[in-house]
Design a protein around this motif. Structure first.
Motif, PDB file in Angstrom:
ATOM      1  N   LEU A  70      22.439  57.833  49.026  1.00 67.54           N
ATOM      2  CA  LEU A  70      22.729  57.439  47.469  1.00 67.54           C
ATOM      3  C   LEU A  70      23.258  58.498  46.612  1.00 67.54           C
ATOM      4  O   LEU A  70      24.144  58.326  45.939  1.00 67.54           O
ATOM      5  CB  LEU A  70      21.314  57.095  46.970  1.00 67.54           C
ATOM      6  CG  LEU A  70      21.437  56.539  45.208  1.00 67.54           C
ATOM      7  CD1 LEU A  70      22.325  55.469  45.080  1.00 67.54           C
ATOM      8  CD2 LEU A  70      20.072  56.311  44.880  1.00 67.54           C
ATOM      9  N   TYR A  71      22.809  59.918  46.704  1.00 68.77           N
ATOM     10  CA  TYR A  71      23.069  60.751  46.109  1.00 68.77           C
ATOM     11  C   TYR A  71      24.741  61.170  46.318  1.00 68.77           C
ATOM     12  O   TYR A  71      25.396  61.325  45.366  1.00 68.77           O
ATOM     13  CB  TYR A  71      22.482  62.423  46.419  1.00 68.77           C
ATOM     14  CG  TYR A  71      23.036  63.485  46.000  1.00 68.77           C
ATOM     15  CD1 TYR A  71      22.506  63.937  44.769  1.00 68.77           C
ATOM     16  CD2 TYR A  71      24.021  64.269  46.785  1.00 68.77           C
ATOM     17  CE1 TYR A  71      23.019  65.254  44.177  1.00 68.77           C
ATOM     18  CE2 TYR A  71      24.389  65.539  46.292  1.00 68.77           C
ATOM     19  CZ  TYR A  71      23.866  66.022  44.808  1.00 68.77           C
ATOM     20  OH  TYR A  71      24.363  67.127  44.344  1.00 68.77           O
ATOM     21  N   ASP A  72      25.184  61.130  47.553  1.00 68.01           N
ATOM     22  CA  ASP A  72      26.422  61.341  47.819  1.00 68.01           C
ATOM     23  C   ASP A  72      27.478  60.286  47.237  1.00 68.01           C
ATOM     24  O   ASP A  72      28.681  60.330  46.852  1.00 68.01           O
ATOM     25  CB  ASP A  72      26.746  61.609  49.293  1.00 68.01           C
ATOM     26  CG  ASP A  72      26.465  62.940  49.602  1.00 68.01           C
ATOM     27  OD1 ASP A  72      26.615  63.984  48.760  1.00 68.01           O
ATOM     28  OD2 ASP A  72      25.877  63.281  50.712  1.00 68.01           O
ATOM     29  N   SER A  73      26.748  58.917  47.282  1.00 69.34           N
ATOM     30  CA  SER A  73      27.624  57.871  46.714  1.00 69.34           C
ATOM     31  C   SER A  73      27.778  58.162  45.437  1.00 69.34           C
ATOM     32  O   SER A  73      28.920  57.542  44.567  1.00 69.34           O
ATOM     33  CB  SER A  73      26.881  56.318  47.134  1.00 69.34           C
ATOM     34  OG  SER A  73      26.629  56.386  48.444  1.00 69.34           O
ATOM     35  N   GLU A  74      26.931  58.553  44.606  1.00 73.24           N
ATOM     36  CA  GLU A  74      26.846  58.403  43.169  1.00 73.24           C
ATOM     37  C   GLU A  74      27.840  59.770  42.818  1.00 73.24           C
ATOM     38  O   GLU A  74      28.697  59.840  41.869  1.00 73.24           O
ATOM     39  CB  GLU A  74      25.358  59.060  42.678  1.00 73.24           C
ATOM     40  CG  GLU A  74      24.475  57.962  42.549  1.00 73.24           C
ATOM     41  CD  GLU A  74      23.074  58.193  42.244  1.00 73.24           C
ATOM     42  OE1 GLU A  74      22.558  57.233  41.870  1.00 73.24           O
ATOM     43  OE2 GLU A  74      22.695  59.213  42.272  1.00 73.24           O
ATOM     44  N   LYS A  75      27.856  60.958  43.808  1.00 71.14           N
ATOM     45  CA  LYS A  75      29.068  61.897  43.585  1.00 71.14           C
ATOM     46  C   LYS A  75      30.182  61.356  43.743  1.00 71.14           C
ATOM     47  O   LYS A  75      31.233  61.629  42.851  1.00 71.14           O
ATOM     48  CB  LYS A  75      28.891  62.721  44.588  1.00 71.14           C
ATOM     49  CG  LYS A  75      27.544  63.857  44.442  1.00 71.14           C
ATOM     50  CD  LYS A  75      28.028  64.974  43.425  1.00 71.14           C
ATOM     51  CE  LYS A  75      27.093  66.149  43.336  1.00 71.14           C
ATOM     52  NZ  LYS A  75      27.354  67.242  42.416  1.00 71.14           N
TER      53      LYS A  75
END
Length: 90
Positions: A70-75
């Motif tokens: 999720l974190y990298d998707s948001e990035k």
């Protein structure tokens, strides 16, 4: 996931060995940053690329400690929106 110590320097989750290259006769090691620099990516491109790289590494069990899909998707979304804004200005 390995217990990588975060130092701000190069880490295993940004390295990969290409075992069956398309045009070369032998495999080779490559780092995410080397590709970013070779392609002369701007800040937003480089950060989106790193986030995609980390997502793939995480799926292989080599992800950056403390990050999630999720974190990298948001990035990726954030920096993708920056790239759209930059393209609209050109």
């Amino acid at each position: 996931m390995d217990k990588t110590t975060l130092t701000g320097g190069s880490s295993n989750y940004y390295k990969v060995f290409v075992t069956d290259p398309t045009t070369l006769s032998e495999g080779y090691a490559v780092e995410c940053n080397d590709i970013i620099e070779a392609l002369d990516m701007n800040f937003a491109e480089g950060n989106a690329f790193k986030a995609i790289w980390r997502r793939a590494a995480l799926r292989q069990g080599r992800g950056k400690p403390g990050t999630t899909l999720l974190y990298d998707s948001e990035k990726i979304v954030f920096f993708g929106e920056r790239l759209v804004t930059q393209a609209q200005r050109e």
